[in-house]
Design a protein around this motif. Sequence first.
Motif, PDB file in Angstrom:
ATOM      1  N   ASN A  19       0.823  -1.200   0.000  1.00  0.00           N
ATOM      2  CA  ASN A  19       0.000   0.000   0.000  1.00  0.00           C
ATOM      3  C   ASN A  19       0.848   1.237   0.000  1.00  0.00           C
ATOM      4  O   ASN A  19       0.522   2.211  -0.639  1.00  0.00           O
ATOM      5  N   VAL A  22       2.170   1.370  -3.482  1.00  0.00           N
ATOM      6  CA  VAL A  22       1.126   1.746  -4.445  1.00  0.00           C
ATOM      7  C   VAL A  22       0.752   3.191  -4.226  1.00  0.00           C
ATOM      8  O   VAL A  22       0.582   3.952  -5.166  1.00  0.00           O
ATOM      9  N   GLY A  26       1.165   5.521  -6.891  1.00  0.00           N
ATOM     10  CA  GLY A  26      -0.057   6.230  -7.300  1.00  0.00           C
ATOM     11  C   GLY A  26       0.170   7.724  -7.220  1.00  0.00           C
ATOM     12  O   GLY A  26      -0.225   8.471  -8.099  1.00  0.00           O
ATOM     13  N   ARG A  30       0.106  10.085 -10.216  1.00  0.00           N
ATOM     14  CA  ARG A  30      -0.823  11.219 -10.256  1.00  0.00           C
ATOM     15  C   ARG A  30      -0.075  12.484 -10.615  1.00  0.00           C
ATOM     16  O   ARG A  30      -0.454  13.213 -11.508  1.00  0.00           O
ATOM     17  N   CYS A  33       1.087  12.543 -14.235  1.00  0.00           N
ATOM     18  CA  CYS A  33       0.107  12.893 -15.269  1.00  0.00           C
ATOM     19  C   CYS A  33      -0.288  14.341 -15.120  1.00  0.00           C
ATOM     20  O   CYS A  33      -0.499  15.041 -16.100  1.00  0.00           O
ATOM     21  N   CYS A  34      -0.358  14.814 -13.862  1.00  0.00           N
ATOM     22  CA  CYS A  34      -0.779  16.200 -13.655  1.00  0.00           C
ATOM     23  C   CYS A  34       0.299  17.156 -14.132  1.00  0.00           C
ATOM     24  O   CYS A  34       0.008  18.151 -14.788  1.00  0.00           O
ATOM     25  N   ARG A  41       0.081  23.323 -20.007  1.00  0.00           N
ATOM     26  CA  ARG A  41      -0.550  24.580 -19.635  1.00  0.00           C
ATOM     27  C   ARG A  41       0.491  25.691 -19.573  1.00  0.00           C
ATOM     28  O   ARG A  41       0.227  26.829 -19.882  1.00  0.00           O
ATOM     29  N   GLU A  57       0.300  15.142  -3.631  1.00  0.00           N
ATOM     30  CA  GLU A  57      -0.642  15.769  -4.562  1.00  0.00           C
ATOM     31  C   GLU A  57       0.079  16.803  -5.400  1.00  0.00           C
ATOM     32  O   GLU A  57       1.148  17.278  -5.032  1.00  0.00           O
ATOM     33  N   PRO A  60      -1.670  23.913  -7.820  1.00  0.00           N
ATOM     34  CA  PRO A  60      -1.095  25.133  -8.370  1.00  0.00           C
ATOM     35  C   PRO A  60      -0.267  25.827  -7.289  1.00  0.00           C
ATOM     36  O   PRO A  60      -0.576  25.754  -6.099  1.00  0.00           O
ATOM     37  N   GLU A  63      -1.800  27.930  -4.698  1.00  0.00           N
ATOM     38  CA  GLU A  63      -2.620  27.281  -3.691  1.00  0.00           C
ATOM     39  C   GLU A  63      -1.813  26.639  -2.590  1.00  0.00           C
ATOM     40  O   GLU A  63      -2.315  26.437  -1.482  1.00  0.00           O
ATOM     41  N   TRP A 279      -6.061  13.702  10.587  1.00  0.00           N
ATOM     42  CA  TRP A 279      -5.257  12.711   9.845  1.00  0.00           C
ATOM     43  C   TRP A 279      -4.532  13.375   8.694  1.00  0.00           C
ATOM     44  O   TRP A 279      -3.349  13.171   8.465  1.00  0.00           O
ATOM     45  N   LYS A 280      -5.296  14.213   7.953  1.00  0.00           N
ATOM     46  CA  LYS A 280      -4.784  14.707   6.680  1.00  0.00           C
ATOM     47  C   LYS A 280      -3.543  15.582   6.847  1.00  0.00           C
ATOM     48  O   LYS A 280      -2.633  15.533   6.020  1.00  0.00           O
TER      49      LYS A 280
END
Lengths: 328, 275
Positions: A19, A22, A26, A30, A33-34, A41, A57, A60, A63, A279-280
């Motif tokens: 996990n 991954v 992942g 992510r 691709c972004c 852009r 993550e 921009p 942000e 948690w975040k």
Amino acid sequence: MAASMRLLVRRVLRLSHRNINVAAAGGSGRSGCCSGSSSCRCFSDATGDRSTHFGFETVPETEKAKRVYKVFENVAQKYDVMNDAMSLGIHRVWKDMLLHAMHPQPGVRLLDVAGGTGDIAFRFLEYVQSQQERQKRRAARSTQTPSWQDISTNYSTEDKDGPQESKAVVCDINKEMLKVGKQKADSMGVSAGLSWVVGDAEELPFDDDQFDIYTIAFGIRNVTHIDQALQEALRVLKPGGRFMCLEFSKVTNPVLARLYDTYSFQMIPVLGEVIAGDWKSYQYLVESIRKFPDQEEFKGMIEDAGFYCVHYHNLTGGVVALHSGFKL
Amino acid sequence: MSLCAVKGFQRLRQRQCVLISKAVCVHQLHSSPGFTDSCYDGLYPGHIQTTPIQKALLAVGSGVAALQNPYRHDMVAVLGETTGHLALINLRDRMKNDPEGYTILTERPRIRLSTLDLSRMASLPDGSFGREYLRFLEDNHVTPDSRADVKFVDNEELAYVMQRYREVHDLLHTLLGMPTNMLGEVAVKWFEAAQTGLPMCALGAVLGPLRLNSSRLQSLFTSLGPWALQNGRRSRCILSIFYERRWEQNLEDLRQELNIEPPPVILSAANKRST
């Protein structure tokens, strides 16, 4: 029975490890691709709407600062408790080692950026005070039998403590963290030589050539443009001033690295949820550590900003690195 | 027995991989600039992916935190989510087998202040379910919006069942006639433990009485407790009732329909002195 238990345990560990992989894969997938779409852009958008990483993550750039602000606003109240819980108290040793490497003498001016709850500033003031007391004791020991001439000169120069007083300025972009730091200072009864300033590491509210020492402990990885922060550090330091940075870095030993990863991704968000109810924010914390450049790369960035004699020391096997450079 | 456990873990691993790839797909769909909270990572808004080890650590940690500080409702919630997997599956199946419960699972109603028409409920006659519920909210100074969102349940439908259970809790207080003081809460917990089988309810039912004084303990063990357990076991599944469409129904009628006896002891909400 024992064999099947071992099998179960191994499967569970593999599951969690997979996990992590991954999630990491992942995450990089992510961001891959972004960032691919964001580079398109970049070419098409004239205003330069670039993106950067926020943990695993991709967000921009405009942000990231907002989201980091929110993270620290949420964790400010429980910041110190969580530091003790997550590092099992070892963060205190790291900060003490920073002070020992710094070895400040009475009279220096310290700027602690991203100083938040004031850990470095408090240690600095304590260290300088003990140095001052040591100097006084040494002076007293060497003048045990003063002549009348010596006594009268001592009385006339008694207020030489004035220019010797050290000052610590704690600068942080987040008002909540500064609030917690101020409360700590009040409860400890520390006020002399300490000031609290709201400011952005990328754009410090100070004039050039102001400080002898610039420290940033566990804060620089949250800055959106690290190179700008380093340039600001160079600007506000006096010639001969020292830049010191404590930050989480890459663990070199593979066994320790694996243990550290498992602990970071399995335990720390759980601790965040149980102790701070968030948690975040702590997931962001462990992810942001992985996104920060390693020791050599960061050393190169510091040299690029214009510092000389840049060195680093690994603490706790590379979990934390102490970088140091001079403005000449 | 160990072979079944191994097979169980295999299935879990497969589900985990599917979950994570689903999560990545959800993220890729929403990876636009201005990434706001409306886009989410996971199976439902607020969902946080966790490994079995993390769930175990969360269960232990939240249990300890909830015991040390019973006012940490978020810890009680986390404990319920991490330990309640089997009970939630049981509850979901019971709801599916009930026609009204099935409607709830498909329509997914939520009980929020914004969805309740308070003025209409206040105008209902005394003794009706809606009026009594409103009276309960006012007397005990509670609001239906204080329930935490579900975070650690790895199935969207089960997460809704858990959320429904939390939101029905206040309605259960009204149905059983129990106030929100310690004794009332323990009585409701005993009922819930017998009804749902959630480990968190069972733990609350066992540890709650430790904080009661002797006279209340006596009342609990002699009359309230047995009543709560009996009714919990024999009543219809309380999650399968579409409460939002039954505000006008008479409370006694509703109790009879659910097979719940009226409480043996009338506890008043003014009884809020510490135990």
